[in-house]
Write an enzyme that holds these catalytic residues in place. Sequence first.
Site, short mmCIF file in Angstrom:
data_model
loop_
_atom_site.label_atom_id
_atom_site.label_comp_id
_atom_site.label_asym_id
_atom_site.label_seq_id
_atom_site.Cartn_x
_atom_site.Cartn_y
_atom_site.Cartn_z
N HIS A 1 -10.96 -1.95 -3.94
CA HIS A 1 -9.80 -2.85 -3.92
C HIS A 1 -8.56 -2.16 -4.47
O HIS A 1 -7.49 -2.75 -4.57
CB HIS A 1 -10.11 -4.12 -4.72
CG HIS A 1 -9.18 -5.25 -4.46
ND1 HIS A 1 -8.16 -5.60 -5.32
CD2 HIS A 1 -9.12 -6.12 -3.42
CE1 HIS A 1 -7.51 -6.64 -4.83
NE2 HIS A 1 -8.06 -6.96 -3.68
N ASP B 1 -0.13 15.59 -6.63
CA ASP B 1 0.03 16.85 -7.37
C ASP B 1 -0.37 16.75 -8.84
O ASP B 1 0.15 17.48 -9.69
CB ASP B 1 1.47 17.36 -7.26
CG ASP B 1 1.83 17.81 -5.85
OD1 ASP B 1 0.89 18.09 -5.07
OD2 ASP B 1 3.03 17.87 -5.52
N LYS C 1 -5.24 0.28 -4.78
CA LYS C 1 -4.08 0.59 -3.92
C LYS C 1 -3.27 1.66 -4.64
O LYS C 1 -2.19 1.41 -5.16
CB LYS C 1 -3.21 -0.65 -3.71
CG LYS C 1 -3.93 -1.92 -3.23
CD LYS C 1 -4.09 -2.89 -4.37
CE LYS C 1 -4.53 -4.26 -3.93
NZ LYS C 1 -5.70 -4.34 -3.10
#
Length: 352
Positions: free
Chosen positions: A288, A295, A290
Amino acid sequence: MQKMWGRSAVGSALQWHCRGRGFESLRLHQMRGPGPRVFIYIIFFVFLVLLVSTTPAVEFLSTTEHNVASKLVELLDSTEEYVLIVSYSLDHQEVIDKLNDLFLSGVHVVAMIDASSSGRTVLCRPLFEVRADSSDGLMHAKLVIIDGRICVFGTGNITQSGLHRDSNTFLVFENCDHVSVLEDYALAILEGRSLEMQKLPNGILIMTPSEKGRQLFLNTILKAKEEICFLSYAFTDTELLALLKYKSAMGVSVRGIVDHWNNDFSAIARYLNTGIVVTFPPDNMRIHDKTIIIDGKTVITGSANHSFNAWQKNREVVAIIESADLAEKYLAHFAYLWEVADYGLESWSCPD
């Protein structure tokens, strides 16, 4: 008698911390002898205070290694005046019970959920005020504000699945500028208003809908030079996919873990594993998250799925944070999930 609540009523609770305002009236008097030395000491002290004020006190939490629900209840225990909650859905019984206790003790508690999830909240019998957003797009942000001094912000809803079963991450900000901006966003969502993105010393906070925010999001990814790691529940953004493939073609390592949701509902699922390396979790695990880590020093995270609706229609909150220390924690979370997916582990659970 019910407490009055609002910026004027809570008074000092909404006076922003960590901004060094106590030094605005500092006056330096003429001194003889060691005067210049004292002046240098004062300037150095002010510099140290301002440096501390621009470095947020932040704690990283993930459902794969922390009991987030217990931590949230612990934070709520410290409430003195008010709690603001913004969550797509709200059905974690232990958290709601704690909020009910706070409400009965005189604490002002107000929550905003999306109307589509209101049935689950009602079944948990909240005693405090719950508002349901039925406007166009989803009310999809995830924020908990405690007395204007603590903010819990992340990818998971305040639900049984969001705090336990699913893979999610959260940041706990305390006594810093991030809290004041995120509280402004929470108040704006509660009142049906929009606010512009806000720049902070180590990054930017964005409230959607925001086309400027979306362009900054894409440009931040475009600047990647060595590595992009991403975790995605819903990936339907064709522009983001094209950008990731472009960066891969330019020699940047691009790896992602996406949820099985995409196999059933994303029109671009078949293209996710061409040009970039993408894997899926075990069948009994839901990603779930996001989050994008760039880098090893930049983290993009928040409530927004990797979709057009997240930026163009929904009420979301996204953070772009420049911090190698924080990026290291997110990369460790990514590495764990990658190992789980790679070895096909049959079971997993959040810590007790």
